[in-house]
Write a protein that holds these residues in place. Structure first.
Motif, mmCIF file in Angstrom:
data_model
loop_
_atom_site.group_PDB
_atom_site.id
_atom_site.type_symbol
_atom_site.label_atom_id
_atom_site.label_comp_id
_atom_site.label_asym_id
_atom_site.label_seq_id
_atom_site.Cartn_x
_atom_site.Cartn_y
_atom_site.Cartn_z
ATOM 1 N N SER A 147 1.865 2.128 -3.304
ATOM 2 C CA SER A 147 0.710 2.342 -4.191
ATOM 3 C C SER A 147 0.441 1.132 -5.077
ATOM 4 O O SER A 147 0.051 1.282 -6.238
ATOM 5 N N MET A 148 0.621 -0.051 -4.525
ATOM 6 C CA MET A 148 0.386 -1.281 -5.279
ATOM 7 C C MET A 148 -0.967 -1.871 -4.894
ATOM 8 O O MET A 148 -1.391 -1.773 -3.753
ATOM 9 N N THR A 149 -1.594 -2.495 -5.861
ATOM 10 C CA THR A 149 -2.865 -3.181 -5.623
ATOM 11 C C THR A 149 -2.740 -4.613 -6.122
ATOM 12 O O THR A 149 -1.681 -5.033 -6.594
ATOM 13 N N GLY A 201 0.817 -1.217 0.000
ATOM 14 C CA GLY A 201 0.000 0.000 0.000
ATOM 15 C C GLY A 201 0.846 1.259 0.000
ATOM 16 O O GLY A 201 0.537 2.225 -0.693
ATOM 17 N N ARG A 202 1.937 1.246 0.776
ATOM 18 C CA ARG A 202 2.836 2.400 0.819
ATOM 19 C C ARG A 202 3.489 2.641 -0.538
ATOM 20 O O ARG A 202 3.910 3.753 -0.841
#
Length: 159
Positions: A103-105, A100-101
């Motif tokens: 910016s991955m999904t 998340g840090r």
């Protein structure tokens, strides 16, 4: 160049190249990975300093490291390793939180896990502080017994 030191988690090989620590290896190490190690240099000032800081860490007198580091990896691995260094002593973070840090999904947590497992400088780059989403102790390249010991050292033996 490299040296060997004893620690509570077993013998460690400290490796330096061009003025930076490039690896900390749990012994016995797998020598077939192709990393350059050079000659043994027990009196090299950088390796001596690394050994000193690790001894302070294991004694409970050091919570951060101040060493020049040069881990070799892909750009993504280096981004993950940078995030690992932001996890405070005595705390943990999940693979998903690191994803998340960054910016991955999607399968980001899995990618973070793979990069975490390739960290060439464990302990100093604290990959042992990464746990599963439910707080469980998941895989560790040095073995779960070492991960448990390192987390126990940092948290007052809660693991």
């Amino acid at each position: 160049m490299w040296t060997l030191v004893e620690s509570p988690v077993g013998q460690l090989r400290l490796v330096a190249n061009d003025g930076a620590i490039t690896a900390i290896e749990f012994m016995p190490a797998d020598y077939a990975d192709g990393r350059v190690r050079g000659d043994r240099a027990d009196d090299d000032p950088l390796l001596v300093e690394c050994a000193r800081q690790l001894a302070e860490y294991f004694a409970g007198d050091r919570t951060t490291f101040d060493l020049p580091l040069s881990p070799a990896g892909t750009a993504f691995q280096e981004r993950v390793w940078d995030q690992l260094q932001k996890i405070d002593y005595g705390t943990t973070c999940s693979y998903g939180q690191i994803a998340g840090r960054l910016s991955m999904t999607g399968h980001g947590a899995r990618a973070v896990g793979l990069a975490n497992g390739r960290n060439p400088i464990p302990i100093v780059i604290p990959c042992h502080r990464v746990v599963g989403a439910d707080g469980s102790l998941t895989g560790y390249a040095g073995g779960l017994d070492r991960k448990t010991a390192l987390l126990g050292l940092e948290s007052g033996a809660l693991f």
